[in-house]
Motif scaffolding. Sequence first.
Motif, PDB file in Angstrom:
ATOM      1  N   SER A  86       7.651  -4.407  -9.459  1.00  0.00           N
ATOM      2  CA  SER A  86       8.072  -3.175  -9.867  1.00  0.00           C
ATOM      3  C   SER A  86       7.762  -3.960 -11.669  1.00  0.00           C
ATOM      4  O   SER A  86       7.896  -5.458 -11.624  1.00  0.00           O
ATOM      5  CB  SER A  86       9.269  -2.868 -10.210  1.00  0.00           C
ATOM      6  OG  SER A  86       9.689  -2.029  -9.149  1.00  0.00           O
ATOM      7  N   ARG A 100      -1.334   0.761 -14.770  1.00  0.00           N
ATOM      8  CA  ARG A 100      -1.473   1.359 -13.887  1.00  0.00           C
ATOM      9  C   ARG A 100      -2.521   0.790 -13.892  1.00  0.00           C
ATOM     10  O   ARG A 100      -3.338   0.111 -12.523  1.00  0.00           O
ATOM     11  CB  ARG A 100      -1.523   2.459 -13.887  1.00  0.00           C
ATOM     12  CG  ARG A 100      -1.695   3.390 -12.610  1.00  0.00           C
ATOM     13  CD  ARG A 100      -2.027   5.012 -12.883  1.00  0.00           C
ATOM     14  NE  ARG A 100      -0.452   5.872 -13.029  1.00  0.00           N
ATOM     15  CZ  ARG A 100       0.271   5.723 -12.618  1.00  0.00           C
ATOM     16  NH1 ARG A 100       0.248   5.567 -10.810  1.00  0.00           N
ATOM     17  NH2 ARG A 100       1.312   6.349 -13.056  1.00  0.00           N
ATOM     18  N   ARG A 109      -1.110   0.370  -3.137  1.00  0.00           N
ATOM     19  CA  ARG A 109      -0.682   1.653  -3.386  1.00  0.00           C
ATOM     20  C   ARG A 109       0.392   1.903  -5.227  1.00  0.00           C
ATOM     21  O   ARG A 109       1.397   0.606  -5.104  1.00  0.00           O
ATOM     22  CB  ARG A 109       0.701   2.496  -2.272  1.00  0.00           C
ATOM     23  CG  ARG A 109       0.974   3.699  -2.313  1.00  0.00           C
ATOM     24  CD  ARG A 109       2.106   4.274  -1.457  1.00  0.00           C
ATOM     25  NE  ARG A 109       2.698   3.440  -0.647  1.00  0.00           N
ATOM     26  CZ  ARG A 109       3.458   2.964   0.260  1.00  0.00           C
ATOM     27  NH1 ARG A 109       0.855   2.780   1.565  1.00  0.00           N
ATOM     28  NH2 ARG A 109       4.146   1.969   0.877  1.00  0.00           N
ATOM     29  N   ARG A 111       3.036   3.309  -8.238  1.00  0.00           N
ATOM     30  CA  ARG A 111       4.266   5.115  -8.729  1.00  0.00           C
ATOM     31  C   ARG A 111       4.735   4.832  -8.991  1.00  0.00           C
ATOM     32  O   ARG A 111       5.166   3.377  -9.774  1.00  0.00           O
ATOM     33  CB  ARG A 111       4.742   4.600  -7.132  1.00  0.00           C
ATOM     34  CG  ARG A 111       6.292   6.507  -7.135  1.00  0.00           C
ATOM     35  CD  ARG A 111       7.568   5.962  -5.946  1.00  0.00           C
ATOM     36  NE  ARG A 111       7.867   4.929  -6.870  1.00  0.00           N
ATOM     37  CZ  ARG A 111       9.628   5.723  -6.625  1.00  0.00           C
ATOM     38  NH1 ARG A 111      10.287   6.571  -6.909  1.00  0.00           N
ATOM     39  NH2 ARG A 111      10.039   4.962  -7.199  1.00  0.00           N
ATOM     40  N   SER A 112       4.770   5.823 -10.166  1.00  0.00           N
ATOM     41  CA  SER A 112       5.593   5.851 -11.646  1.00  0.00           C
ATOM     42  C   SER A 112       7.138   6.005 -11.118  1.00  0.00           C
ATOM     43  O   SER A 112       6.794   7.466 -10.652  1.00  0.00           O
ATOM     44  CB  SER A 112       4.886   5.762 -12.949  1.00  0.00           C
ATOM     45  OG  SER A 112       4.237   7.347 -12.212  1.00  0.00           O
ATOM     46  N   ARG A 113       7.807   5.749 -12.270  1.00  0.00           N
ATOM     47  CA  ARG A 113       9.046   6.898 -12.569  1.00  0.00           C
ATOM     48  C   ARG A 113       9.554   6.486 -13.647  1.00  0.00           C
ATOM     49  O   ARG A 113       9.561   5.774 -14.666  1.00  0.00           O
ATOM     50  CB  ARG A 113       9.819   5.875 -11.665  1.00  0.00           C
ATOM     51  CG  ARG A 113      10.183   4.667 -11.378  1.00  0.00           C
ATOM     52  CD  ARG A 113      11.268   3.801 -10.166  1.00  0.00           C
ATOM     53  NE  ARG A 113      10.912   2.194 -10.076  1.00  0.00           N
ATOM     54  CZ  ARG A 113      11.951   1.740 -10.544  1.00  0.00           C
ATOM     55  NH1 ARG A 113      13.296   1.951 -11.741  1.00  0.00           N
ATOM     56  NH2 ARG A 113      11.550   0.544 -10.682  1.00  0.00           N
ATOM     57  N   ASP A 203       5.568   0.763  -9.817  1.00  0.00           N
ATOM     58  CA  ASP A 203       6.078   0.164  -8.376  1.00  0.00           C
ATOM     59  C   ASP A 203       4.857   0.325  -7.491  1.00  0.00           C
ATOM     60  O   ASP A 203       4.260   1.084  -7.689  1.00  0.00           O
ATOM     61  CB  ASP A 203       7.273   1.049  -7.334  1.00  0.00           C
ATOM     62  CG  ASP A 203       8.832   0.970  -8.333  1.00  0.00           C
ATOM     63  OD1 ASP A 203       8.924   0.155  -9.163  1.00  0.00           O
ATOM     64  OD2 ASP A 203       9.708   2.398  -7.820  1.00  0.00           O
ATOM     65  N   VAL A 231       8.933   2.442  -3.089  1.00  0.00           N
ATOM     66  CA  VAL A 231       7.937   2.916  -2.917  1.00  0.00           C
ATOM     67  C   VAL A 231       7.365   4.027  -2.337  1.00  0.00           C
ATOM     68  O   VAL A 231       6.057   4.616  -2.627  1.00  0.00           O
ATOM     69  CB  VAL A 231       6.734   1.530  -3.502  1.00  0.00           C
ATOM     70  CG1 VAL A 231       5.058   1.827  -4.059  1.00  0.00           C
ATOM     71  CG2 VAL A 231       7.052  -0.097  -4.051  1.00  0.00           C
ATOM     72  N   ARG A 232       8.257   4.624  -1.826  1.00  0.00           N
ATOM     73  CA  ARG A 232       7.259   5.379  -0.846  1.00  0.00           C
ATOM     74  C   ARG A 232       8.077   6.776  -0.930  1.00  0.00           C
ATOM     75  O   ARG A 232       8.618   6.890  -1.988  1.00  0.00           O
ATOM     76  CB  ARG A 232       8.303   5.061   0.989  1.00  0.00           C
ATOM     77  CG  ARG A 232       8.236   4.036   1.197  1.00  0.00           C
ATOM     78  CD  ARG A 232       9.147   3.482   3.302  1.00  0.00           C
ATOM     79  NE  ARG A 232       8.870   2.203   3.427  1.00  0.00           N
ATOM     80  CZ  ARG A 232       7.921   1.924   3.542  1.00  0.00           C
ATOM     81  NH1 ARG A 232       7.108   1.971   4.314  1.00  0.00           N
ATOM     82  NH2 ARG A 232       7.684   0.614   4.367  1.00  0.00           N
TER      83      ARG A 232
END
Length: 232
Positions: A86, A100, A109, A111-113, A203, A231-232
């Motif tokens: 992360s 990114r 892979r 993923r943002s949060r 992530d 991350v899934r």
Amino acid sequence: MTLRASLVLLVVLNLGVALWWGLRSDAPPAPAEEAPSGIARLQLLSERPDPRPTAPAVAASTETPAAPATPSATPATAAAPERCFSAGPFADTAALDAARAALAPMASRLRSREIRENGGRGWRVYLPAAADRATADASAQRLRAAGFNDLVVVGDGAEAHSIALGRFSTEARARAHATALNAAGFAARAEALGETRSRYWLDLVAGPGFDQNQARRAAGMAVRATDCATVR
């Protein structure tokens, strides 16, 4: 003399008939006499079974010869376990997008949060203002009957006729209380107190040859190992 001659003639005729009957070719054979019990019956050589053993018949085999065993395939090499990281927190979406772009070539892979923070003043749970005080008081009675006794009916100000249902130090506790009130049939809300702000995280699942220090320099932010489930 005539009677005697007749008797003689009758005897001769009887003997002749008996002789003729015995000499007929189609006459039934005389019944064989049974041997006394315990005595074996005489047998001709032609009547005895052949004592020589007969060779067993060889059945034609219908089985196909087994094919030679083929060597087993080389076992597949076990895949390396995933590594996840992360990066963040980023103050805004512009910084998030720049990180990114920099980390995309290093990851398989991404993923943002977003995490919202309230500046440390806590959270509150409340019922929005009713049309009048009588309606607010009726809601308060129903809340107490349902077991929610920690409440205050706001009498004046911008939030007059609303019902305060508690303050909480964390978002999780505030939302859990609001969820319990909603389940009981009350339209309660959870809200942060004071100014809120957002923080962003990125992530990623590491690609081949991923280097954590290189990723930190590319993102311009700390990069920490994390659980791959996030991350899934």
